[in-house]
Design an enzyme around this catalytic site. Sequence first.
Site, PDB file in Angstrom:
ATOM      1  N   GLU A   1      43.512 -20.396  31.724  1.00 15.90           N
ATOM      2  CA  GLU A   1      43.069 -20.932  30.432  1.00 15.90           C
ATOM      3  C   GLU A   1      41.559 -20.870  30.346  1.00 15.90           C
ATOM      4  OE1 GLU A   1      42.925 -25.690  31.586  1.00 15.90           O
ATOM      5  OE2 GLU A   1      44.836 -24.798  31.007  1.00 15.90           O
TER       6      GLU A   1
ATOM      7  N   LYS B   1      37.822 -21.760  30.358  1.00 20.84           N
ATOM      8  CA  LYS B   1      36.947 -22.773  30.952  1.00 20.84           C
ATOM      9  C   LYS B   1      35.886 -23.089  29.912  1.00 20.84           C
ATOM     10  CE  LYS B   1      34.190 -24.163  34.897  1.00 20.84           C
ATOM     11  NZ  LYS B   1      33.470 -25.119  34.040  1.00 20.84           N
TER      12      LYS B   1
ATOM     13  N   ARG C   1      33.925 -33.082  30.302  1.00 20.39           N
ATOM     14  CA  ARG C   1      35.269 -33.443  30.783  1.00 20.39           C
ATOM     15  C   ARG C   1      35.598 -34.829  30.251  1.00 20.39           C
ATOM     16  NH1 ARG C   1      37.694 -31.611  35.671  1.00 20.39           N
ATOM     17  NH2 ARG C   1      39.913 -32.196  35.638  1.00 20.39           N
TER      18      ARG C   1
ATOM     19  N   ARG D   1      33.844 -37.812  33.113  1.00 19.42           N
ATOM     20  CA  ARG D   1      34.088 -37.534  34.528  1.00 19.42           C
ATOM     21  C   ARG D   1      33.417 -38.581  35.414  1.00 19.42           C
ATOM     22  NH1 ARG D   1      31.860 -32.028  37.492  1.00 19.42           N
ATOM     23  NH2 ARG D   1      31.487 -33.004  39.510  1.00 19.42           N
TER      24      ARG D   1
ATOM     25  N   GLU E   1      38.841 -31.238  27.783  1.00 15.97           N
ATOM     26  CA  GLU E   1      37.416 -30.924  27.628  1.00 15.97           C
ATOM     27  C   GLU E   1      37.019 -31.160  26.184  1.00 15.97           C
ATOM     28  OE1 GLU E   1      33.956 -29.160  29.813  1.00 15.97           O
ATOM     29  OE2 GLU E   1      35.924 -29.910  30.410  1.00 15.97           O
TER      30      GLU E   1
ATOM     31  N   PHE F   1      44.394 -30.162  28.479  1.00 18.26           N
ATOM     32  CA  PHE F   1      45.036 -29.217  29.386  1.00 18.26           C
ATOM     33  C   PHE F   1      45.904 -29.891  30.450  1.00 18.26           C
ATOM     34  CE2 PHE F   1      40.443 -29.470  30.570  1.00 18.26           C
ATOM     35  CZ  PHE F   1      40.558 -30.258  31.710  1.00 18.26           C
TER      36      PHE F   1
ATOM     37  N   ARG G   1      38.317 -31.151  45.295  1.00 21.47           N
ATOM     38  CA  ARG G   1      38.189 -29.731  44.993  1.00 21.47           C
ATOM     39  C   ARG G   1      39.255 -29.017  45.817  1.00 21.47           C
ATOM     40  NH1 ARG G   1      33.759 -28.283  42.043  1.00 21.47           N
ATOM     41  NH2 ARG G   1      32.017 -29.721  42.017  1.00 21.47           N
TER      42      ARG G   1
END
Length: 572
Positions: free
Chosen positions: A252, A254, A259, A274, A304, A350, A434
């Site tokens: 998708e 970016k 965020r 975030r 986003e 998303f 991450r």
Amino acid sequence: MEHTALVDVYDRLSSTSSNNEKRDVVAEAFAESDAHLWRLVVLVRGRLFPAHDRRELGVSSRLTLEAVLTATGAPEDEVRERWRQTGDLGDAAAWAVENGGQQTLFSETLTVGRVHDGLRELADFEGDGSQGRRVDALAGLVSVATPDEARYVVRTALGHMRVGVGEGTIRDAIAVAFLDGGDDAVSAVERAYQVTNDFAVVAETARDGGRDALAELDVELFRPIQSMLAEKAESLAEGLADAAADGRVRYEYKYDGIRIQVHVGGDDVRLFTRRLEDVTAQFPDVVRAMERGVTAENAIFDGELVGYTPETIAGDDRTPVVFQELSRRVKRESDVEATSREIPVVVHLFDCLYDGETLLDDPAAERYERLVAAFDSVEPEFDDGVAGLELATTATVSPDDPDPAAALYEEALERGHEGLMLKNPDATYQPGRRVGRLLKLKPTMEPLDVVVVRAKYSEGRRSELLGRLYLACYDAQSDELREVGRLSTGYTDDELRALTDRLESLATTRDGRLVEVDPEVVLEVEYEEIQSSTEYDSGYALRFPRFLGVREDLGPADADTLERVDSLFDAQ
């Protein structure tokens, strides 16, 4: 519990550089703390509120210095000199208590409860005279403290403990103190923290109910969780291969925006960045869009928030505004409605993390299906102050046929976005991590988000401006900032003036033209490469760093980590 007992813990932590020893010191303190456990958990890091509670004590270095002088009667010039020499106002406070002109009241025992509760109360002072009340309250604590106690009272007030305890130390200490300390115990504590963002709750739960009780802790509406973060894909082909599951990859856009985590509970809508900051009041247009579009009774969405030009917001070919323009809305406290029309936004969702039940452990493909079922798209209505609400542009592809993904990648870049996200359809949602099953593909070497820790005035035409900024990354293991280089290019005169004003207000010590600052400003910088270096305590130096902008949505602990810098260095 007397505060001197906690000071002993601080001193033991300061005397060792071993992470395992720090863990064991903290674990011992937790195990022996009884009713004060919840206070001890936050005090040992100097963070008096859980991560999801963004309240601040409201005490700057200047106000803290005033409190120390009020409490001790020490000469200001001598206190400032010791502050300059050590770079630590806590050490200067300890000297002031020992050498000041006023007799401190050591007969009045300082307790952990009094320090914790007294400092937390500072956040509640409001209105006229609130700064003076903060000074008086902090001075009251220092006035009954021993020199060692004063050192840590001041450090706690400023949030700079200097004992090398990070989130990892707290997590592991809870596992050792109340579970068996093994890898499974650490994982149980980490998962509980991921869904609560509150180590005090996690510690008490582990103590009182063990691993089973930790497993029952869950996501709650209006208590934000940390965003799952992505690693960088070195190429489209490698990214598709790494993120594949059963021959499928979801990819998708970016987006280049903010965020956003959206919590919906009945008629109540709240928005979190975030950084876990509540920005609901700054985005009334987004709240209206959610009220119109969300069909689920209760939900937590990940997405986003992207700003677009007013002229293109209603069309199919929208032009995104740069991040720095959009970030104006995050800090806006007045004329919010007017600003929402100057910088209209669309929320591109998303992921769905909750829709009446927790979805974190469900595969990404199933979470996406629940997302689609939880809301209807809303077209932006510029005149009525309603934001857009829609799914992120996305599709599923086979790694063996990358052409559709390549086409969407080019389309995303042409439309002014950053690139692609590549997602493993089987991946669970891992807050704050991450992970290799969530990748991002961008066309250039990835910028870094770094913290300004000191600054120096420029020479020549910009001699009155702080144009040489020392940058640091975040060492999550030790909860310290490590310098990675110095920035001096990329900003306009207006941008540099704004930065100088902000940094001068955060100044703690001055030595000629060099200024130490409270580490609050996070910058996004690009650079040519990362070099090994002995000049900075990170062991690295950014070569030719260049200013891209201020990251208003990030705090120091959200900056890129030393681990991240290390991995980028290895990947060059």
